[in-house]
Motif scaffolding. Structure first.
Motif, mmCIF file in Angstrom:
data_model
loop_
_atom_site.group_PDB
_atom_site.id
_atom_site.type_symbol
_atom_site.label_atom_id
_atom_site.label_comp_id
_atom_site.label_asym_id
_atom_site.label_seq_id
_atom_site.Cartn_x
_atom_site.Cartn_y
_atom_site.Cartn_z
ATOM 1 N N ALA A 65 7.268 8.979 3.630
ATOM 2 C CA ALA A 65 7.601 9.962 2.900
ATOM 3 C C ALA A 65 9.249 10.613 3.164
ATOM 4 O O ALA A 65 9.648 11.499 2.687
ATOM 5 C CB ALA A 65 6.666 11.236 2.829
ATOM 6 N N ALA A 66 9.535 9.798 4.248
ATOM 7 C CA ALA A 66 11.014 10.277 4.757
ATOM 8 C C ALA A 66 11.072 11.635 5.103
ATOM 9 O O ALA A 66 11.984 12.488 5.183
ATOM 10 C CB ALA A 66 12.078 10.054 3.575
ATOM 11 N N ASP A 67 9.830 12.071 5.791
ATOM 12 C CA ASP A 67 9.768 13.464 6.307
ATOM 13 C C ASP A 67 10.293 13.343 7.845
ATOM 14 O O ASP A 67 9.386 13.008 8.898
ATOM 15 C CB ASP A 67 8.106 13.869 6.364
ATOM 16 N N ASP A 98 12.734 1.937 -0.510
ATOM 17 C CA ASP A 98 12.236 0.507 -0.553
ATOM 18 C C ASP A 98 10.855 0.469 -0.919
ATOM 19 O O ASP A 98 10.708 -0.484 -1.972
ATOM 20 C CB ASP A 98 12.650 -0.279 0.881
ATOM 21 N N TYR A 99 9.992 1.445 -0.244
ATOM 22 C CA TYR A 99 8.545 1.151 -0.690
ATOM 23 C C TYR A 99 8.056 2.497 -1.403
ATOM 24 O O TYR A 99 6.785 2.249 -1.896
ATOM 25 C CB TYR A 99 7.972 1.027 0.693
ATOM 26 N N TYR A 121 -4.398 -0.642 12.336
ATOM 27 C CA TYR A 121 -4.405 -0.076 10.996
ATOM 28 C C TYR A 121 -3.752 -1.046 10.218
ATOM 29 O O TYR A 121 -2.846 -2.042 10.286
ATOM 30 C CB TYR A 121 -3.835 1.526 11.074
ATOM 31 N N LYS A 122 -4.058 -0.665 8.866
ATOM 32 C CA LYS A 122 -3.467 -1.255 7.689
ATOM 33 C C LYS A 122 -2.793 -0.388 6.987
ATOM 34 O O LYS A 122 -2.887 1.009 6.891
ATOM 35 C CB LYS A 122 -4.261 -1.954 6.497
ATOM 36 N N VAL A 123 -1.502 -0.537 6.129
ATOM 37 C CA VAL A 123 -0.543 0.332 5.242
ATOM 38 C C VAL A 123 -0.793 -0.286 3.922
ATOM 39 O O VAL A 123 -0.617 -1.245 3.422
ATOM 40 C CB VAL A 123 0.770 0.335 5.850
ATOM 41 N N GLU A 124 -1.666 0.872 3.217
ATOM 42 C CA GLU A 124 -2.073 0.486 2.009
ATOM 43 C C GLU A 124 -0.928 0.035 0.972
ATOM 44 O O GLU A 124 0.081 0.762 0.914
ATOM 45 C CB GLU A 124 -2.535 1.880 1.180
ATOM 46 N N GLY A 125 -1.093 -1.226 0.354
ATOM 47 C CA GLY A 125 0.003 -1.738 -0.401
ATOM 48 C C GLY A 125 0.959 -2.423 0.327
ATOM 49 O O GLY A 125 1.762 -2.855 -0.357
#
Length: 148
Positions: A65-67, A98-99, A121-125
């Motif tokens: 989220a670029a937080d 980019d994502y 963990y996995k990162v969705e998508g």
């Protein structure tokens, strides 16, 4: 929207876990005038990595989220020495560009040993961002990303 929900959920989980182990009351004084020992809180083994799993969720959501404030604050002291906040802002902004922001951590597993943790963990998508045994460090009472 999903990112905010993920951050909110993870924040609530962290707050609940913190509430279970902290006290606003000062230790009571005993008859001898010395403070009584605070009770020891033990965490059942099946919940030992819950706070690390929540930290992974918050960090991942903040990253995509670029937080910058949240993500940079979650870097370990060692990692924060390697990159300035302004440089890191560019990294997370590029990830968002980019994502996109909606890539929560899923299937999070945590192995904790004292003040060291490993998160898988996995990162969705975005399978290229899936992680196995990513290092995290407990600094104070907060888990910090330590994979720099």
């Amino acid at each position: 929207m999903r990112t905010r929900a993920t951050i909110a959920t993870a924040a609530l989980l962290l707050a609940a876990l913190t509430a279970c182990s902290s006290s606003d009351d000062a230790p009571a004084a005993s008859d001898s005038g010395t403070p009584a020992a605070e009770p020891t809180v033990s965490v059942p083994a099946e919940h030992e990595g819950d706070d690390l799993m929540a930290a992974v969720a918050v960090y991942t959501a903040a990253y995509f989220a670029a937080d910058t404030d949240t993500a940079y604050a979650m870097l370990s002291a060692r990692c924060a020495k390697e990159i300035t906040k302004d440089e890191y802002a560019g990294v997370v902004q590029q990830a968002k560009t980019d994502y996109g922001p909606d890539h929560p951590a899923t299937d999070v597993q945590a192995d904790v040993s004292g003040d060291l943790g490993r998160a898988t963990y996995k990162v969705e998508g975005l399978p290229k961002f899936d992680r196995t045994k990513q290092p995290w460090a407990l600094e104070g009472d907060a888990w910090k990303y330590d994979a720099c």
